[in-house]
Design a protein around this motif. Structure first.
Motif, PDB file in Angstrom:
ATOM      1  N   HIS A  60     -11.958  -9.962   5.229  1.00 10.32           N
ATOM      2  CA  HIS A  60     -10.493  -8.871   6.342  1.00 10.32           C
ATOM      3  C   HIS A  60      -9.534  -9.740   6.036  1.00 10.32           C
ATOM      4  CE1 HIS A  60     -12.823  -6.362   8.440  1.00 10.32           C
ATOM      5  NE2 HIS A  60     -13.245  -7.131   8.895  1.00 10.32           N
ATOM      6  N   GLU A  72      -3.096  -4.517   7.566  1.00  9.11           N
ATOM      7  CA  GLU A  72      -3.862  -3.155   7.801  1.00  9.11           C
ATOM      8  C   GLU A  72      -3.755  -2.380   8.814  1.00  9.11           C
ATOM      9  OE1 GLU A  72      -8.516  -2.422   7.498  1.00  9.11           O
ATOM     10  OE2 GLU A  72      -7.531  -2.658   5.320  1.00  9.11           O
ATOM     11  N   MET A 112      -3.076   1.094  10.510  1.00 11.91           N
ATOM     12  CA  MET A 112      -4.141   1.990  10.771  1.00 11.91           C
ATOM     13  C   MET A 112      -3.939   2.762  12.002  1.00 11.91           C
ATOM     14  SD  MET A 112      -6.292   1.997   8.682  1.00 11.91           S
ATOM     15  CE  MET A 112      -7.691   2.716   9.550  1.00 11.91           C
ATOM     16  N   LYS A 137     -11.674   7.900  -2.123  1.00  7.77           N
ATOM     17  CA  LYS A 137     -12.068   6.644  -2.305  1.00  7.77           C
ATOM     18  C   LYS A 137     -12.001   6.387  -4.225  1.00  7.77           C
ATOM     19  CE  LYS A 137     -15.056   3.198  -2.074  1.00  7.77           C
ATOM     20  NZ  LYS A 137     -15.154   2.614  -3.281  1.00  7.77           N
ATOM     21  N   ARG A 184      -4.085  -4.377  -2.615  1.00  7.70           N
ATOM     22  CA  ARG A 184      -5.396  -3.700  -1.935  1.00  7.70           C
ATOM     23  C   ARG A 184      -5.589  -3.730  -0.562  1.00  7.70           C
ATOM     24  NH1 ARG A 184      -7.554  -7.807  -5.123  1.00  7.70           N
ATOM     25  NH2 ARG A 184      -7.727  -6.594  -6.263  1.00  7.70           N
ATOM     26  N   SER A 208      -7.580   1.259   2.299  1.00  8.98           N
ATOM     27  CA  SER A 208      -8.240   1.677   3.278  1.00  8.98           C
ATOM     28  C   SER A 208      -7.239   2.834   3.785  1.00  8.98           C
ATOM     29  CB  SER A 208      -8.731   0.796   4.542  1.00  8.98           C
ATOM     30  OG  SER A 208      -7.326   0.218   4.982  1.00  8.98           O
ATOM     31  N   GLU A 263      -6.270   5.354   1.133  1.00  9.02           N
ATOM     32  CA  GLU A 263      -7.771   6.301   0.837  1.00  9.02           C
ATOM     33  C   GLU A 263      -7.762   6.886   1.985  1.00  9.02           C
ATOM     34  OE1 GLU A 263     -12.072   5.556   1.070  1.00  9.02           O
ATOM     35  OE2 GLU A 263     -10.982   3.762   1.159  1.00  9.02           O
ATOM     36  N   LYS A 264      -6.859   6.582   3.327  1.00  5.53           N
ATOM     37  CA  LYS A 264      -7.195   8.160   4.666  1.00  5.53           C
ATOM     38  C   LYS A 264      -5.975   8.014   3.645  1.00  5.53           C
ATOM     39  CE  LYS A 264      -9.616   5.361   7.748  1.00  5.53           C
ATOM     40  NZ  LYS A 264     -10.483   6.188   8.725  1.00  5.53           N
TER      41      LYS A 264
END
Length: 261
Positions: A72, A78, A82, A143, A166, A170, A173-174
């Protein structure tokens, strides 16, 4: 040379590898004996260096289970994003706008700086992206798509850009998964996206910096335009339903995801 000086040198070398992306979040390091040989240092010096890295939260040491680059490293960036995505579909529009800026820059510098190794990675990630389509697994395809764009960022050899991308992986990707879920119901979307990805790959491989930037711009602009068009269609449908007085059908329109609010 005193052990603490050697360990400091090892720390700097490891930090450089993390910074350039050669060591990735969650990656397991070789066994202590093997790693000490690779670095040309003694095991006590290596062990001391690893403990210093652990104190800086750059590695996680699991007694009897090996040493890992901290998974992490990107947590502080992130988590808030999120949470934003989880709260409202409208945040996907914000992510698209950010991707528009980042991916344009990444494509430009990737075309300028890509190495033969980068070219190989780009070809492979593009191949996996194409193979992922049509299997009915949107998450896997998202992905593969994000992997392709991450490979472009890596080929830029801009360390900050690589880590920002990087950190956002996520989230990206979402965002891509959301886009696919909504847009694949629209005619010819896959063909357009495939052509854009192929054009982007080709421009980077041949080193055409301006074409790469232009194609990256066109790729995100196309997705944004698709959502804008979809939002207008939903508005027209809602107006038609209101004129018919069909409130039951209208309620379903509110559940239909759109980036146009």
């Amino acid at each position: 040379m005193p052990n603490h000086r050697i360990s400091d040198t090892i720390v700097k070398r490891m930090e450089a590898l993390i910074l350039e992306g050669s060591l990735k979040p969650g990656e397991k390091l070789p066994a202590e004996r093997q790693l000490s040989v690779q670095l040309g240092v003694s095991r006590p010096s290596l062990r001391e260096a690893l403990h210093k890295l652990a104190a800086r939260n750059l590695v996680d040491i699991h007694r009897g289970g090996g040493t890992y680059i901290t998974r992490h490293l990107n947590r502080t960036m992130e988590d808030p994003l999120m949470a934003l995505i989880a709260k409202s579909p409208e945040s996907h529009k914000d992510v698209l706008e950010l991707r528009h800026a980042l991916e344009s820059v990444a494509a430009f510098f990737a075309a300028r700086r890509r190495t033969e190794s980068d070219k190989s990675t780009l070809r492979e990630t593009y191949k996996q992206l194409i193979l992922s389509h049509g299997k009915g697994d949107t998450a896997a395809e998202a992905k593969a798509d994000a992997d392709f764009h991450l490979a472009i960022a890596a080929a830029s050899h801009n360390q900050v850009l690589i880590h920002v991308t990087r950190c956002m992986f996520s989230i990206m990707e979402k965002n891509i998964g959301f886009n696919l879920d909504v847009l694949y119901n629209q005619p010819s979307v896959f063909e357009q996206l495939r052509e854009q990805h192929h054009s982007l790959l080709s421009a980077i491989l041949r080193g055409d910096q301006e074409k790469a930037r232009e194609t990256a711009d066109r790729h995100i602009a196309y997705i944004e335009a698709c959502f804008l068009d979809l939002g207008e269609k939903q508005k027209r449908q809602a107006r038609a339903l209101r004129r018919q007085g069909n409130l039951a059908d209208l309620s379903h329109q509110e559940d239909n995801p759109s980036l146009d609010h």
